[in-house]
Write an enzyme that holds these catalytic residues in place. Structure first.
Site, PDB file in Angstrom:
ATOM      1  CG  ASN A   1      57.534  12.277  49.219  1.00  0.00           C
ATOM      2  OD1 ASN A   1      58.513  12.423  49.948  1.00  0.00           O
ATOM      3  ND2 ASN A   1      56.537  11.459  49.507  1.00  0.00           N
TER       4      ASN A   1
ATOM      5  CE  LYS B   1      57.419   8.228  48.306  1.00  0.00           C
ATOM      6  NZ  LYS B   1      56.620   7.064  47.932  1.00  0.00           N
TER       7      LYS B   1
ATOM      8  CG  HIS C   1      53.456   9.832  52.227  1.00  0.00           C
ATOM      9  ND1 HIS C   1      53.597   8.459  52.129  1.00  0.00           N
ATOM     10  CD2 HIS C   1      53.572  10.301  50.957  1.00  0.00           C
ATOM     11  CE1 HIS C   1      53.810   8.134  50.866  1.00  0.00           C
ATOM     12  NE2 HIS C   1      53.793   9.227  50.132  1.00  0.00           N
TER      13      HIS C   1
ATOM     14  CD  GLU D   1      55.949   5.786  51.221  1.00  0.00           C
ATOM     15  OE1 GLU D   1      56.772   6.690  51.466  1.00  0.00           O
ATOM     16  OE2 GLU D   1      55.681   5.423  50.057  1.00  0.00           O
TER      17      GLU D   1
ATOM     18  CD  GLU E   1      50.818  10.678  47.573  1.00  0.00           C
ATOM     19  OE1 GLU E   1      51.585  10.926  46.642  1.00  0.00           O
ATOM     20  OE2 GLU E   1      51.209  10.330  48.691  1.00  0.00           O
TER      21      GLU E   1
ATOM     22  N   GLY F   1      54.397   3.981  44.188  1.00  0.00           N
ATOM     23  CA  GLY F   1      55.612   3.195  43.999  1.00  0.00           C
ATOM     24  C   GLY F   1      55.391   1.855  43.315  1.00  0.00           C
TER      25      GLY F   1
ATOM     26  CB  SER G   1      52.826   5.235  39.585  1.00  0.00           C
ATOM     27  OG  SER G   1      53.193   4.276  40.555  1.00  0.00           O
TER      28      SER G   1
HETATM   29  P1  PGA Z   1      55.459   7.507  43.620  1.00  0.00           P
HETATM   30  O1  PGA Z   1      55.226   8.110  45.095  1.00  0.00           O
HETATM   31  O2  PGA Z   1      55.394   8.652  42.651  1.00  0.00           O
HETATM   32  O3  PGA Z   1      56.828   6.876  43.686  1.00  0.00           O
HETATM   33  O4  PGA Z   1      54.373   6.521  43.390  1.00  0.00           O
HETATM   34  C1  PGA Z   1      54.294   9.124  45.325  1.00  0.00           C
HETATM   35  C2  PGA Z   1      54.257   9.469  46.785  1.00  0.00           C
HETATM   36  O5  PGA Z   1      54.310   8.543  47.624  1.00  0.00           O
HETATM   37  O6  PGA Z   1      54.166  10.645  47.163  1.00  0.00           O
END
Ligand code: PGA
Length: 261
Positions: free
Chosen positions: A20, A22, A108, A110, A178, A184, A223
């Site tokens: 992803n 983003k 997601h 976010e 998640e 992140g 992560s």
């Molecule tokens: P990350 O993000 O691997 O940077 O923690 C995962 C995601 O939000 O899909």
């Protein structure tokens, strides 16, 4: 569609390793995608790589993928509930499919936060995605506050039930668990925590879809990186990963992909 992932009778022949990107990626970053294509060229039956870039890169990536002997799927990061119309700035699932995407992430955390997306909106988006012939990767996951109150399972299962569209076919759906506190942040859920939540999601999927619920892939995200991917991907009911930060680096993404082989 999702190839060997989650089809009845041949569940989880391949782990889905989904990047992803983003809101990251300019033309120059197509080089990263080309490196990923080269890295998977040998091909394998154990992992299916997917990159979900910003929408501006989808057509270039699908063209590169088609020209290469590598097998990398391309997906979107969101879609509108409608097919066409007066929705300035939005992208429909049909447009993603037309650009060569075969998957789309919906819900997601976010987007749930930045755009106040609700479970019912996410279910409508997933429905639009499936009708367009895409596989919908539906994201769910709890905040640290919810985890600290001990309500993780209840919260996640409620999101699951309300974010999957009614009457959908199991082969058109992937679930991504998640935990928000692991996205992140460099914090990763422990393999025990992952096993517990993925086990609960699996039970709920079987309750909802019958035995076909056993064939819906459940990805872990938060992560995931080269150093922890192998142990996470080995957990029961972990059928792949949704990878943010580490997917922006071709070597790291390929290392995670190889962990699934
Ligand atoms: P990350 O993000 O691997 O940077 O923690 C995962 C995601 O939000 O899909």
């Amino acid at each position: 569609m999702s190839e060997a992932i989650g089809k009845t009778g041949e569940p989880f022949m391949r782990k889905l390793i989904a990047g992803n990107w983003k809101m990251n990626g300019l033309k120059a970053d197509l080089q990263t995608f080309e490196k990923i294509l080269t890295g998977v060229e040998a091909g394998n039956d154990a992992a299916l790589p997917l990159i979900c870039p910003p929408v501006t890169m989808i057509m270039s990536m699908t063209a590169l993928s088609a020209d290469s002997s590598g097998q990398v799927k391309v997906g979107g990061q969101d879609c509108h509930t409608g097919v066409t119309g007066a929705h300035t700035g939005d992208i429909s699932a049909d447009m993603l499919a037309n650009a060569g995407a075969s998957y789309v992430i919906v819900g997601h955390s976010e987007r749930r936060t930045d755009h106040n997306e609700t479970n019912s909106l996410i279910a409508q988006k997933a429905d639009a995605a499936i009708k367009a012939g895409l596989v919908a990767i539906i994201c769910i996951g709890e905040s640290l506050e919810i985890r600290n109150t001990g309500a993780t399972e209840e919260f996640v299962l409620e999101q699951l039930a309300a974010s999957i569209p009614a009457d959908c076919k199991t082969e058109s759906v992937v679930i991504a668990y998640e935990p928000i506190w692991a996205i992140g942040t460099g914090l990763t859920a422990s393999t025990e925590q992952i096993a517990e939540v993925h086990g609960a999601i699996r039970k709920a999927l079987i309750k909802r879809f019958g035995e076909e619920g056993a064939t819906v892939p459940i990805l872990y995200g938060g992560s995931m990186k080269p150093g922890n991917a192998a142990s996470i991907l080995a957990v029961e009911n972990v059928n792949g990963g949704l990878i943010g930060g580490a997917s922006l680096n071709a070597e790291d993404f390929l290392s995670i992909y190889r962990s699934a082989l």
